[in-house]
Design a protein around this motif. Sequence first.
Motif, PDB file in Angstrom:
ATOM      1  N   ARG A   1      11.837  10.823  -0.843  1.00 28.17           N
ATOM      2  CA  ARG A   1      11.417  10.643   0.552  1.00 28.17           C
ATOM      3  C   ARG A   1      11.905  11.820   1.389  1.00 28.17           C
ATOM      4  O   ARG A   1      13.053  12.255   1.261  1.00 28.17           O
ATOM      5  N   ASP A   2      11.061  12.316   2.258  1.00 25.21           N
ATOM      6  CA  ASP A   2      11.417  13.402   3.151  1.00 25.21           C
ATOM      7  C   ASP A   2      12.437  12.884   4.168  1.00 25.21           C
ATOM      8  O   ASP A   2      12.127  11.995   4.971  1.00 25.21           O
TER       9      ASP A   2
ATOM     10  N   ALA B   1      13.541   2.484  -2.579  1.00 22.79           N
ATOM     11  CA  ALA B   1      12.370   3.036  -3.258  1.00 22.79           C
ATOM     12  C   ALA B   1      11.549   1.965  -3.946  1.00 22.79           C
ATOM     13  O   ALA B   1      10.332   2.110  -4.109  1.00 22.79           O
TER      14      ALA B   1
ATOM     15  N   PRO C   1       5.694   1.140  -2.225  1.00 18.78           N
ATOM     16  CA  PRO C   1       5.225   2.421  -2.770  1.00 18.78           C
ATOM     17  C   PRO C   1       5.072   3.489  -1.698  1.00 18.78           C
ATOM     18  O   PRO C   1       4.946   4.675  -2.014  1.00 18.78           O
ATOM     19  N   ALA C   2       5.102   3.087  -0.443  1.00 16.36           N
ATOM     20  CA  ALA C   2       5.026   4.059   0.642  1.00 16.36           C
ATOM     21  C   ALA C   2       6.358   4.772   0.865  1.00 16.36           C
ATOM     22  O   ALA C   2       6.439   5.682   1.693  1.00 16.36           O
ATOM     23  N   TYR C   3       7.395   4.359   0.131  1.00 14.42           N
ATOM     24  CA  TYR C   3       8.700   5.018   0.265  1.00 14.42           C
ATOM     25  C   TYR C   3       8.561   6.516   0.049  1.00 14.42           C
ATOM     26  O   TYR C   3       9.092   7.325   0.798  1.00 14.42           O
ATOM     27  N   GLY C   4       7.826   6.880  -1.000  1.00 11.03           N
ATOM     28  CA  GLY C   4       7.592   8.290  -1.285  1.00 11.03           C
ATOM     29  C   GLY C   4       7.210   8.483  -2.735  1.00 11.03           C
ATOM     30  O   GLY C   4       7.578   7.676  -3.594  1.00 11.03           O
ATOM     31  N   PRO C   5       6.453   9.523  -3.054  1.00 14.58           N
ATOM     32  CA  PRO C   5       6.037   9.784  -4.436  1.00 14.58           C
ATOM     33  C   PRO C   5       7.236   9.950  -5.358  1.00 14.58           C
ATOM     34  O   PRO C   5       8.144  10.738  -5.078  1.00 14.58           O
ATOM     35  N   GLY C   6       7.246   9.172  -6.434  1.00 16.93           N
ATOM     36  CA  GLY C   6       8.330   9.270  -7.406  1.00 16.93           C
ATOM     37  C   GLY C   6       9.677   8.856  -6.864  1.00 16.93           C
ATOM     38  O   GLY C   6      10.717   9.262  -7.392  1.00 16.93           O
TER      39      GLY C   6
ATOM     40  N   ARG D   1       0.823  -1.205   0.000  1.00 21.40           N
ATOM     41  CA  ARG D   1       0.000   0.000   0.000  1.00 21.40           C
ATOM     42  C   ARG D   1       0.864   1.265   0.000  1.00 21.40           C
ATOM     43  O   ARG D   1       1.886   1.344   0.674  1.00 21.40           O
ATOM     44  N   ALA D   2       0.420   2.245  -0.782  1.00 23.72           N
ATOM     45  CA  ALA D   2       1.171   3.490  -0.904  1.00 23.72           C
ATOM     46  C   ALA D   2       1.104   4.332   0.354  1.00 23.72           C
ATOM     47  O   ALA D   2       1.941   5.212   0.570  1.00 23.72           O
ATOM     48  N   SER D   3       0.114   4.078   1.176  1.00 20.81           N
ATOM     49  CA  SER D   3       0.004   4.775   2.455  1.00 20.81           C
ATOM     50  C   SER D   3      -0.786   3.898   3.412  1.00 20.81           C
ATOM     51  O   SER D   3      -1.528   3.013   2.988  1.00 20.81           O
TER      52      SER D   3
END
Length: 216
Positions: A136-137, A124, A128-133, A52-54
């Motif tokens: 990662r912050d 990455a 997918p929760a690593y970060g968009p594109g 899951r992306a989030s």
Amino acid sequence: MTEDKRSGIEPRSFLTCATEVARLLGVGDVAMKRNDQARHLAHAVRKPLLERASLPDELFTPLMAAAVYDPDPSFCRWFVEPAVYAFGRRRVMAALVDYLRIGTDIERAGAVRAWYSAHVPLRADRSPAYGPGGVRDPALDESQDIKAAWLEASMQVFAVASDLQMRHRVLLGLPTSRAAYPPSLHKLLEGTLASARVHPDLHIRRWAAAADREGV
């Protein structure tokens, strides 16, 4: 009788923790009753947690509880890793420090097991929760001060724990090099080392001897 039993609430266990994670994810049969089925639930949630992306914020506390109550130091990563990706290494490590500071002996032992998994390397392509594109912050994973808090809490637990096994868990996982400790913890380290040198347990004295060899 425990407070849980008096209030009619089921005492926390790995099964109850895994069941709560599965319920929040909408995965698996959450009506399981036997502890030997907890691993089945853990296996059922492992893939969707990473896919899951989030993850909803309400899942963080149950995830950390499941990681802490998982009795297997290898499999607790199934809960820790997705939490690190979705919520950040900093938040995960801070939760484990809290368990170590104020948890029961069972929770403290579980936090020690889960702490290793909280250092999982992040990629990455892993979630997918690593970060968009693939971005990662970095603030999510900044944890030097949290690691120092873990060292401090470990030495404090060593000083007050009455259970020898607990003293083993928290001390033998600590680095023996003084360089690994920030200056603010050197006084506490010296006290811990002094206690360990004369401790009746051989393994604890060996930890002190290793630290002495490294010039602590």
